[in-house]
Design an enzyme around this catalytic site. Structure first.
Site, PDB file in Angstrom:
ATOM      1  N   CYS A   1     -45.639  21.473  31.110  1.00 16.23           N
ATOM      2  CA  CYS A   1     -46.696  22.333  32.080  1.00 16.23           C
ATOM      3  C   CYS A   1     -47.164  22.988  32.144  1.00 16.23           C
ATOM      4  CB  CYS A   1     -45.332  23.348  32.276  1.00 16.23           C
ATOM      5  SG  CYS A   1     -45.220  25.167  33.302  1.00 16.23           S
TER       6      CYS A   1
ATOM      7  N   CYS B   1     -43.822  22.027  37.556  1.00 15.75           N
ATOM      8  CA  CYS B   1     -42.868  22.813  36.439  1.00 15.75           C
ATOM      9  C   CYS B   1     -41.135  23.229  37.087  1.00 15.75           C
ATOM     10  CB  CYS B   1     -43.414  23.951  35.426  1.00 15.75           C
ATOM     11  SG  CYS B   1     -41.998  25.120  34.304  1.00 15.75           S
TER      12      CYS B   1
ATOM     13  N   LYS C   1     -13.693  -0.654  -4.303  1.00 15.53           N
ATOM     14  CA  LYS C   1     -14.786  -2.044  -4.985  1.00 15.53           C
ATOM     15  C   LYS C   1     -12.929  -2.073  -6.049  1.00 15.53           C
ATOM     16  CE  LYS C   1     -19.367  -0.187  -4.902  1.00 15.53           C
ATOM     17  NZ  LYS C   1     -19.941   0.229  -5.515  1.00 15.53           N
TER      18      LYS C   1
ATOM     19  N   ARG D   1     -34.477  -4.397  -1.166  1.00 15.78           N
ATOM     20  CA  ARG D   1     -33.664  -5.042  -1.584  1.00 15.78           C
ATOM     21  C   ARG D   1     -34.110  -6.697  -0.882  1.00 15.78           C
ATOM     22  NH1 ARG D   1     -28.962  -6.533   2.453  1.00 15.78           N
ATOM     23  NH2 ARG D   1     -28.290  -8.259   1.986  1.00 15.78           N
TER      24      ARG D   1
ATOM     25  N   CYS E   1     -45.908  30.374  32.174  1.00 22.82           N
ATOM     26  CA  CYS E   1     -44.041  30.167  32.182  1.00 22.82           C
ATOM     27  C   CYS E   1     -43.048  31.119  31.903  1.00 22.82           C
ATOM     28  CB  CYS E   1     -44.037  28.266  32.327  1.00 22.82           C
ATOM     29  SG  CYS E   1     -42.442  27.575  32.518  1.00 22.82           S
TER      30      CYS E   1
ATOM     31  N   ASP F   1     -25.025   6.260   3.167  1.00 18.95           N
ATOM     32  CA  ASP F   1     -26.341   5.713   4.486  1.00 18.95           C
ATOM     33  C   ASP F   1     -28.167   5.757   4.262  1.00 18.95           C
ATOM     34  OD1 ASP F   1     -26.815   4.235   6.518  1.00 18.95           O
ATOM     35  OD2 ASP F   1     -26.313   5.824   7.819  1.00 18.95           O
TER      36      ASP F   1
ATOM     37  N   SER G   1     -24.518  -7.623   0.742  1.00 17.26           N
ATOM     38  CA  SER G   1     -24.623  -6.841   1.312  1.00 17.26           C
ATOM     39  C   SER G   1     -23.075  -6.497   1.289  1.00 17.26           C
ATOM     40  CB  SER G   1     -24.705  -7.034   3.096  1.00 17.26           C
ATOM     41  OG  SER G   1     -24.307  -7.841   3.326  1.00 17.26           O
ATOM     42  N   LEU G   2     -22.103  -5.487   2.083  1.00 15.67           N
ATOM     43  CA  LEU G   2     -20.641  -5.599   2.317  1.00 15.67           C
ATOM     44  C   LEU G   2     -20.106  -5.895   3.590  1.00 15.67           C
ATOM     45  CD1 LEU G   2     -20.813  -1.842   0.690  1.00 15.67           C
ATOM     46  CD2 LEU G   2     -19.816  -4.066  -0.531  1.00 15.67           C
TER      47      LEU G   2
ATOM     48  N   ASP H   1     -37.261  28.818 -10.928  1.00  9.74           N
ATOM     49  CA  ASP H   1     -38.810  27.920 -10.347  1.00  9.74           C
ATOM     50  C   ASP H   1     -39.986  28.966 -11.513  1.00  9.74           C
ATOM     51  OD1 ASP H   1     -36.679  26.796  -8.616  1.00  9.74           O
ATOM     52  OD2 ASP H   1     -37.372  27.713  -7.059  1.00  9.74           O
ATOM     53  N   ALA H   2     -40.057  29.795 -10.891  1.00 13.65           N
ATOM     54  CA  ALA H   2     -41.548  30.059 -11.929  1.00 13.65           C
ATOM     55  C   ALA H   2     -41.466  29.925 -13.409  1.00 13.65           C
ATOM     56  CB  ALA H   2     -41.431  31.926 -12.041  1.00 13.65           C
TER      57      ALA H   2
ATOM     58  N   ASP I   1     -42.067  25.891 -13.455  1.00 18.97           N
ATOM     59  CA  ASP I   1     -43.893  25.413 -13.428  1.00 18.97           C
ATOM     60  C   ASP I   1     -44.090  26.114 -14.438  1.00 18.97           C
ATOM     61  OD1 ASP I   1     -42.806  25.334 -10.477  1.00 18.97           O
ATOM     62  OD2 ASP I   1     -43.272  27.208  -9.957  1.00 18.97           O
TER      63      ASP I   1
ATOM     64  N   GLU J   1     -28.210   3.937  -3.968  1.00 16.60           N
ATOM     65  CA  GLU J   1     -29.304   4.072  -2.839  1.00 16.60           C
ATOM     66  C   GLU J   1     -29.650   5.348  -2.935  1.00 16.60           C
ATOM     67  OE1 GLU J   1     -27.084   2.203  -1.105  1.00 16.60           O
ATOM     68  OE2 GLU J   1     -27.731   2.947   1.031  1.00 16.60           O
TER      69      GLU J   1
ATOM     70  N   TYR K   1     -25.013   3.661  -8.630  1.00 15.31           N
ATOM     71  CA  TYR K   1     -23.351   3.423  -8.402  1.00 15.31           C
ATOM     72  C   TYR K   1     -23.202   1.996  -8.969  1.00 15.31           C
ATOM     73  CZ  TYR K   1     -25.130   1.584  -3.498  1.00 15.31           C
ATOM     74  OH  TYR K   1     -26.230   0.520  -2.885  1.00 15.31           O
TER      75      TYR K   1
ATOM     76  N   GLU L   1     -15.519   4.835  -3.401  1.00 17.50           N
ATOM     77  CA  GLU L   1     -17.218   5.796  -3.344  1.00 17.50           C
ATOM     78  C   GLU L   1     -17.407   5.160  -2.243  1.00 17.50           C
ATOM     79  OE1 GLU L   1     -19.595   3.280  -5.003  1.00 17.50           O
ATOM     80  OE2 GLU L   1     -17.998   2.893  -7.145  1.00 17.50           O
TER      81      GLU L   1
ATOM     82  N   CYS M   1     -41.239  27.013  37.073  1.00 15.37           N
ATOM     83  CA  CYS M   1     -42.239  27.992  37.421  1.00 15.37           C
ATOM     84  C   CYS M   1     -42.605  27.469  38.187  1.00 15.37           C
ATOM     85  CB  CYS M   1     -42.650  28.849  36.380  1.00 15.37           C
ATOM     86  SG  CYS M   1     -44.426  27.077  36.337  1.00 15.37           S
TER      87      CYS M   1
ATOM     88  N   LYS N   1     -15.952   0.338   7.393  1.00 16.73           N
ATOM     89  CA  LYS N   1     -16.850   2.281   8.457  1.00 16.73           C
ATOM     90  C   LYS N   1     -16.161   2.582   9.040  1.00 16.73           C
ATOM     91  CE  LYS N   1     -20.537   0.440   8.957  1.00 16.73           C
ATOM     92  NZ  LYS N   1     -21.376  -0.550   8.628  1.00 16.73           N
TER      93      LYS N   1
ATOM     94  N   LYS O   1     -19.515   5.363   1.126  1.00 19.68           N
ATOM     95  CA  LYS O   1     -20.341   4.709   1.754  1.00 19.68           C
ATOM     96  C   LYS O   1     -21.863   5.094   2.345  1.00 19.68           C
ATOM     97  CE  LYS O   1     -21.429   0.218   3.484  1.00 19.68           C
ATOM     98  NZ  LYS O   1     -22.740   0.607   4.181  1.00 19.68           N
TER      99      LYS O   1
HETATM  100  S1  IVH Z   1     -21.932  -1.589  -3.718  1.00 18.32           S
HETATM  101  C1  IVH Z   1     -22.461  -6.294  -3.837  1.00 18.32           C
HETATM  102  N1  IVH Z   1     -21.574   0.491  -3.599  1.00 18.32           N
HETATM  103  O1  IVH Z   1     -23.980  -0.200   1.338  1.00 18.32           O
HETATM  104  C2  IVH Z   1     -22.394  -4.814  -4.055  1.00 18.32           C
HETATM  105  N2  IVH Z   1     -22.652  -0.163  -1.661  1.00 18.32           N
HETATM  106  O2  IVH Z   1     -23.446  -2.785   4.137  1.00 18.32           O
HETATM  107  C3  IVH Z   1     -22.768  -4.130  -2.643  1.00 18.32           C
HETATM  108  N3  IVH Z   1     -23.537   1.250   0.220  1.00 18.32           N
HETATM  109  O3  IVH Z   1     -26.161  -3.416   0.536  1.00 18.32           O
HETATM  110  C4  IVH Z   1     -23.386  -2.990  -2.832  1.00 18.32           C
HETATM  111  N4  IVH Z   1     -22.842   3.175  -0.477  1.00 18.32           N
HETATM  112  O4  IVH Z   1     -27.130  -0.060   0.599  1.00 18.32           O
HETATM  113  C5  IVH Z   1     -22.470  -0.170  -2.773  1.00 18.32           C
HETATM  114  N5  IVH Z   1     -21.270   3.238  -3.199  1.00 18.32           N
HETATM  115  C6  IVH Z   1     -21.609   2.457  -2.656  1.00 18.32           C
HETATM  116  C7  IVH Z   1     -22.668   2.079  -1.931  1.00 18.32           C
HETATM  117  C8  IVH Z   1     -23.342   0.988  -1.627  1.00 18.32           C
HETATM  118  C9  IVH Z   1     -23.880   2.509   0.390  1.00 18.32           C
HETATM  119  C10 IVH Z   1     -24.597  -0.122   0.925  1.00 18.32           C
HETATM  120  C11 IVH Z   1     -25.486  -0.283  -0.207  1.00 18.32           C
HETATM  121  C12 IVH Z   1     -24.551  -2.047   0.092  1.00 18.32           C
HETATM  122  C13 IVH Z   1     -24.804  -1.477   1.812  1.00 18.32           C
HETATM  123  C14 IVH Z   1     -23.350  -2.715   2.077  1.00 18.32           C
END
Ligand code: IVH
Length: 674
Positions: free
Chosen positions: A435, A417, A298, A140, A440, A121, A86-87, A37-38, A41, A182, A234, A117, A420, A322, A119
């Site tokens: 308290c 409390c 996918k 988004r 305490c 969060d 979305s999915l 790190d140094a 920097d 993400e 991705y 892949e 005590c 999920k 997912k």
């Molecule tokens: S593909 C049309 N790949 O999940 C393709 N999404 O529930 C959509 N997410 O809005 C995205 N990991 O925020 C894709 N490996 C991944 C992901 C991913 C997380 C999220 C993404 C999307 C949401 C859909």
């Protein structure tokens, strides 16, 4: 005005930038640094120096400019090149196989390969690159229009600000392209940030995803920069369309171009392999440093993806499997207030034990009375409990249906409390009940546990059971007593053998060597967290200097305002605390540290920075003021001495004029500070 720059210097700056980019990539993307790190920097400081001496050299892609973005009044809207979708979800193997059947029917083939892949969060985010340079970051939003959060995205170190021509060539990515992926906050960063927020009396975020969303939409990029965010790519688009002919190729190309791509992925030949991948991550996901909520599957071939198309808001060619939420439904048997080290009474739900994510959960926090009111939760209610990024599970919501009748007993905060019997008060304007009894025992136990914890004095082995025994038997009345413990003392306790006693004593002895900032943090002064303790140590250089400091002197410290100064003052004004400090001194703890050398020219002066500065980044200007003893505040008030205005200064400049505060430019600031 900046003058022309020697070509030699320009070359030198560019060479440094190249080096820095390489090391940022090693560190933030590959997680495999080549230098310390140094050393890093040093490179960065050298570049900063050259750029500040030759402002004409600065360009927005320079690694020095990640935090330089100016605060925004709000975010501009930005249209996506093609909708961010979305999915659809699958929750079982059957649902997954149903999806595969539809894929087979619609494509007319069965020899389809699938990319699996994680997912992640977090929050999906589009990055637009022109000529290989990062140009725009867009949330988004509603899928077709998002918010332009470019200045915040710039601060995320795993987002490359430029992709070099050779890398584009090697990965076969065109120079104008869009990446989707993400943004997330690793669990460790989430815990640390939340702890700091709580120490500063701010509400904690419920989970890393909310924290990510809050951070990406932060109006002050320097704050985003402090929160260690990460970005995994991705998707790769050009003119709104998938560029490569296979998803697996996209992932490899993105990786080659220098983006962070999640290594935990697999190209599966059939659904059995997909299912194996899903199962293999179910148990292992807890070991990841970030949260995932499933697996995305996918269709690998872009041609088949096109063939399959979309339904409403989601593609037919992908599905999210999920995992069962790390939550469960159970009944609250009781709500019991638990007293912490600050005396705070936290209402804790005692639950009918329920298995969640591999462990049995019997307790969940309800935080405070406001949270109980928000949830509308009563004793006897059925609730959903979740184990998120936080260690302590929490109650997410009340479940209301015929099978789960509502409870009827309202929880009330006791006036005394439970440990005590001391008075419990709720200070106006605060959500918490406390308290007020300084002696305490619950406070003592909490204080010792805090003192011994890893980020403080790092005394391994001094856990809850040992601390409770020590305090209940009166062997430790304050943290200084820890240093008087003998082996005989420890051997008298339950479940302590020779070896444990020796280990604990060695750990205690070792903690004597920890630096001043840890000792300050360990005292448990309200609002003084890890960062503030460090700033105090650097500013004053000794505990005695801090003890003798006036409120005004304390407020000169970075990030210390009137509330923290008052809390420090109150702590040292208390006779017990004074004795404690003297006992710690006798125990041989470190009371002095390296004072960061500071000038005195701007002592007592408060500055506000606004607009885009030409000659310095905002951080440099701040440091320059602080190094000369001055203070930088975020808002203009009557107490402000100077407003330093750059170009495009907005409402802060208006406010300064309204209040008659002196407005100066960068050159005047340099003169004042230098
Ligand atoms: S593909 C049309 N790949 O999940 C393709 N999404 O529930 C959509 N997410 O809005 C995205 N990991 O925020 C894709 N490996 C991944 C992901 C991913 C997380 C999220 C993404 C999307 C949401 C859909």
């Amino acid at each position: 005005m900046p003058t022309a720059v020697e070509p030699k210097l320009e070359k030198k700056a560019e060479a440094l930038r190249e080096k820095i980019r390489h090391h940022e990539y090693r560190y933030y993307v590959l997680d495999d640094p080549e230098i310390s790190d140094a050393e890093f920097d040093k490179l960065m400081n050298e570049l900063k120096r050259i750029e500040s001496e030759n402002p004409a050299l600065i360009n927005p892609d320079s690694p020095t400019q990640r935090v330089g973005g100016k605060p925004r009044e709000g975010f501009l809207k930005a249209k996506h090149s093609s909708p961010m979708l979305s999915l659809d979800n699958a929750y079982s193997e059957d649902e997954l196989r149903d999806w595969q059947r539809r894929v087979h029917e619609l494509s007319g083939r069965t020899d389809i390969e699938y990319m699996c892949e994680l997912k992640l969060d977090g929050m999906s985010l589009a990055l637009v690159y022109k000529e290989g340079r990062f140009e725009r970051g867009i949330t988004r939003g509603d899928g077709s229009i998002g918010e332009d959060v470019t200045s915040n995205v710039r601060t995320v170190r795993s987002v490359p600000l430029t992709v070099a021509k050779e890398r584009l060539k090697k990965s076969a990515i065109p120079s104008d392209f869009e990446v989707r992926g993400e943004m997330l906050m690793p669990i460790a960063a989430f815990r640390k940030m939340n702890e700091e927020r709580e120490q500063h009396g701010l509400a904690a975020f419920a989970n890393p995803r909310n924290f990510t969303a809050g951070t990406v939409r932060q109006l002050e990029p320097s704050i985003t920069a402090q929160r260690r965010m990460d970005y995994f790519a991705y998707m790769l688009l050009r003119d709104g369309k998938t560029y490569f002919d296979r998803q697996s190729k996209t992932m490899n190309a993105l990786e080659m171009a220098g983006f962070k791509v999640n290594p935990n992925r697999k190209l599966a030949k059939n659904l059995d392999e997909v299912w194996k991948f899903i199962q293999s991550w179910e148990g292992r996901r807890a070991s990841l440093p970030y949260e995932i909520d499933g697996i995305v599957i996918k269709v690998d071939s872009t041609a088949w993806q096109r063939e399959l198309g979309f339904t409403g808001k989601a593609p037919r060619w992908a599905i999210a499997y999920k995992y069962a939420a790390r939550g469960g439904i159970t009944q609250i048997e009781n709500i019991v207030p638990q007293v912490g080290r600050t005396g705070k009474l936290t209402p804790v739900a005692w639950l009918k034990p329920v298995p969640i994510g591999g462990t049995t959960v019997a307790r969940a926090t309800l935080h405070n009375l406001d949270e109980i009111a928000r949830l509308g939760v009563k004793i006897g209610d059925w609730v959903e409990v979740e184990r998120g990024g936080d260690v302590i599970p929490k109650v997410v919501k009340v479940v209301e249906d015929a099978a789960h009748p509502r409870g009827t007993k309202q929880f009330e905060m006791p006036e005394h409390c439970p440990v005590c019997g001391g008075n419990v008060v709720r200070t106006e304007g605060e959500a918490d009940h406390r308290c007020v009894n300084a002696n305490c025992p619950a406070k003592l136990q909490g204080t010792i546990l805090h003192f011994a914890s890893r980020h403080v004095m790092n005394i391994d082995g001094l856990g809850e059971s040992l601390v409770n025994q020590l305090s209940e038997r009166g062997m430790v009345k304050n943290v200084a007593d820890l240093y008087k413990l003998t082996k005989e003392d420890l051997l008298r306790l339950d479940r302590i053998g020779e070896k444990t006693a020796d280990n604990v004593l060695a750990e205690i002895a070792n903690s004597r060597k920890l630096p001043l900032e840890r000792v300050i943090f360990g005292l448990g002064i309200r609002f003084v967290g890890e960062r503030t303790a460090k700033f105090l140590a650097e500013h004053f250089g000794s505990l005695d200097a801090i003890m003798n400091a006036s409120a005004e002197q304390l407020e000169e410290v970075n990030e210390v305002g009137p509330r923290i100064a008052e809390s420090i003052g109150e702590f040292f004004a208390d006779a017990h605390n004074h004795d404690l400090v003297e006992d710690l001194r006798k125990a041989g703890l470190i009371f002095t540290g390296q004072k960061k050398a500071k000038g005195t020219k701007l002592v007592g002066k408060t500055f506000v920075l606004t607009g885009t500065l030409e000659r310095h980044t905002r951080d440099e200007a701040k440091l320059m003021i602080e190094d000369a003893g001055g203070r930088v505040s975020g808002s203009v008030s009557k107490k402000t001495d100077y407003v330093v205005a750059g170009t495009d200064a907005g409402s802060k400049l208006d406010k300064a004029r309204e209040l008659g505060v002196s407005v100066i430019g960068e050159e005047e600031l340099e003169k004042l500070a230098g």
